[in-house]
Design an enzyme around this catalytic site. Sequence first.
Site, PDB file in Angstrom:
ATOM      1  N   GLU A  35       0.836  -1.247   0.119  1.00 49.53           N
ATOM      2  CA  GLU A  35       0.115  -0.156   0.174  1.00 49.53           C
ATOM      3  C   GLU A  35       1.023   1.052  -0.001  1.00 49.53           C
ATOM      4  OE1 GLU A  35      -3.556   2.642   0.188  1.00 49.53           O
ATOM      5  OE2 GLU A  35      -3.070   0.342  -0.501  1.00 49.53           O
ATOM      6  N   LEU A  83      32.350  16.141  23.813  1.00 53.63           N
ATOM      7  CA  LEU A  83      32.343  15.903  25.244  1.00 53.63           C
ATOM      8  C   LEU A  83      33.627  15.408  25.772  1.00 53.63           C
ATOM      9  CD1 LEU A  83      28.967  13.874  25.197  1.00 53.63           C
ATOM     10  CD2 LEU A  83      29.358  16.072  25.861  1.00 53.63           C
ATOM     11  N   LYS A 113      25.416   6.831  24.516  1.00 53.02           N
ATOM     12  CA  LYS A 113      26.279   7.485  23.822  1.00 53.02           C
ATOM     13  C   LYS A 113      26.483   6.265  22.547  1.00 53.02           C
ATOM     14  CE  LYS A 113      30.977   9.632  23.821  1.00 53.02           C
ATOM     15  NZ  LYS A 113      31.462   8.711  22.154  1.00 53.02           N
ATOM     16  N   CYS A 420      36.423 -19.109  -5.537  1.00 55.24           N
ATOM     17  CA  CYS A 420      35.931 -20.226  -6.602  1.00 55.24           C
ATOM     18  C   CYS A 420      35.046 -19.840  -7.585  1.00 55.24           C
ATOM     19  CB  CYS A 420      35.079 -21.347  -5.900  1.00 55.24           C
ATOM     20  SG  CYS A 420      34.453 -22.425  -6.954  1.00 55.24           S
TER      21      CYS A 420
END
Length: 661
Positions: A35, A83, A113, A420
């Site tokens: 939808e 910080l 954090k 491979c």
Amino acid sequence: MRDNVKERIEELRKVISYHDYMYYVLDSPEISDEEYDRLMRELKDLERQYPEFITPDSPTQRVGGQPLKEFAEHQHTIPLLSLDDVFNEGELRDFDRRVKEAVGDTDYVLELKIDGLSVALQYDDGIFIRGATRGDGYTGEDVTQNLKTIRSIPLRLKEDVTLEVRGEVYMPKKYFAELNEAREEEGQPLFANPRNAAAGSLRQLDPAVTARRQLDIFVFNLQRVEGKAFKTHIEALEYLKDIGFKISPYLIHIKDVEEALGYIEEWREKRHQLPFEIDGMVLKVNDLAKRDVLGATARHYRWAIAYKFPAERQKAKVEDIIVQVGRTGAITPTAVLTPVRLAGTTVSRATLHNEDYIKEKDIRIGDTVLVQKAGDIIPEVVEVVKEERTGKEVPFVMPDRCPECGAKTVRIEGEAAVRCPNLNCPAQIRRGIIHFASRDAMNIEGLGPAIISQLIDNGLVKNIADIYYLKYEDLVKLERMGDKSANNLLTAIENSKKNGLDRLLFGLGIRYIGSKAAEVLSYWFKSMDGIMNAKQEDLVQVPEIGEKMAESVVAFFADDHNREMIERLKKAGVNMSSLEKASVSNKFDGMTFVLTGTLEKYTRAQATEIIEQNGGKVSSSVSKKTSYVLAGKDPGSKLDKARKLGVPVITEDEFEKMLSI
């Protein structure tokens, strides 16, 4: 009529934006994917017919525009400072003491954090106008186009407000693991952690690449706002949530540092259950007036601190090194370890990525190694504890034959992966068949992963050619496969034989050959035999086919197993030729066009189709063989190259005159 169309476009945008918010922000979808896709298709169709109604905040504009040549610098109106870090209880108490000395007792907000990339988002009258990386805190990079691809970033807010917020862009662990797995299969360098993956993805010059990387964001601070005032951080975040931003559901309002320490200890172990990576917790003063008093240094805020969790590593012994064959043939070495407890789970194996990784770290069977989890998901060997070597350790040698099928392995120059090349290798069969039957390849309706697994488990299919030799009596024996389903599947298989060469070529799963490259090769060589017998020097002459792609095609068809499979497909009646597109004229016969810039009257796809229908070809790069460069607004370096080579540059009006002659 136009007024009705405009109203419908605006209605669709509101509905789609609402469902984006419910799905990507609240994680509570209300409608099905089908939808949602129907609504988006209707909006795209209307905007294509009425481009004058397209606006920057339309949901269709999340991935738009041409790739950038570089990112522009952006000067932050409010610095995005970092910080300061603490690593133990004593240092956190010191921070609390300094805060109390300056502003008295205070409450805090404790946040996770998140390990990602910090960005600033700017809105004017509720419309997203600009986004930039943190950079050095004062100057970042304008990554607006890429940020628009992140579905949880609203392009229009629920209020017509002018503001700036700060958030953390991150890559969920699930998508980090998938991205690294895909890069390993392609022989590309791996991202060390989700933070690096997020940063690398957000700094892609092509927004379409960023859009595929499944980035997300949590907004964690209100930087500035016009016409409103808030007293606390919590109050500001609640407001941001109400107007459409995604806010972390894990933030905690606490009264003091004692409570903070309790939650930090709780999250130290619980963090491994999160769908994204964190490397600590952030403690912030809640009162905004007190924040103003505390202020900041030139580099970091005085009202917040980051408590960092220590990196979790464990010692383990490498008991063996085994190899596994991936879905595209990449042979990956894996260390078998003595079991150790790491990041909340028991680890007994760790990826060694590739041959070069083992040599670089000098990892040997019998070594004691340090193990950690990249992104808290993928166990990997960090380093060897060489002082614990006894002399009995055994160097590892990569096998020169595939352990699954015995085919001679190959390693393409410049790549780390050993592969491979045999498409019939058992380890590659299931994934290869799923790809072959997919919508963009042979489009065999009803042949999904569950049916394919049953066919393989019952020995009915060993490679893609076996699909075309299936019989009714084989299918009706399968679980949940009745008479009607069996006949429908056989009809879909029969119909797929009529597909063009480009779909078949893409379905083979040749490395580096996507749907576009398959289309180009099909158009150029016309037949499978032509491609199979082409030499590398022939292939690189084809527009858009580079050295790696050419080398991959040659290696694929050099394998006897693959050539035998093509022969079986031929005998089954699968089409091996290109399907010529319906031609309108031969006006551009023998001409090669290059498109650059933003075209006003056509999309790229429309312009390409018109050129091809009139006998021409479209290339992605300018060369002496280019006939014309069709240039729109803001053309890139292709225009400069065209002028340098003397290639004619035409406008859209001149292009239309050529069509009308």
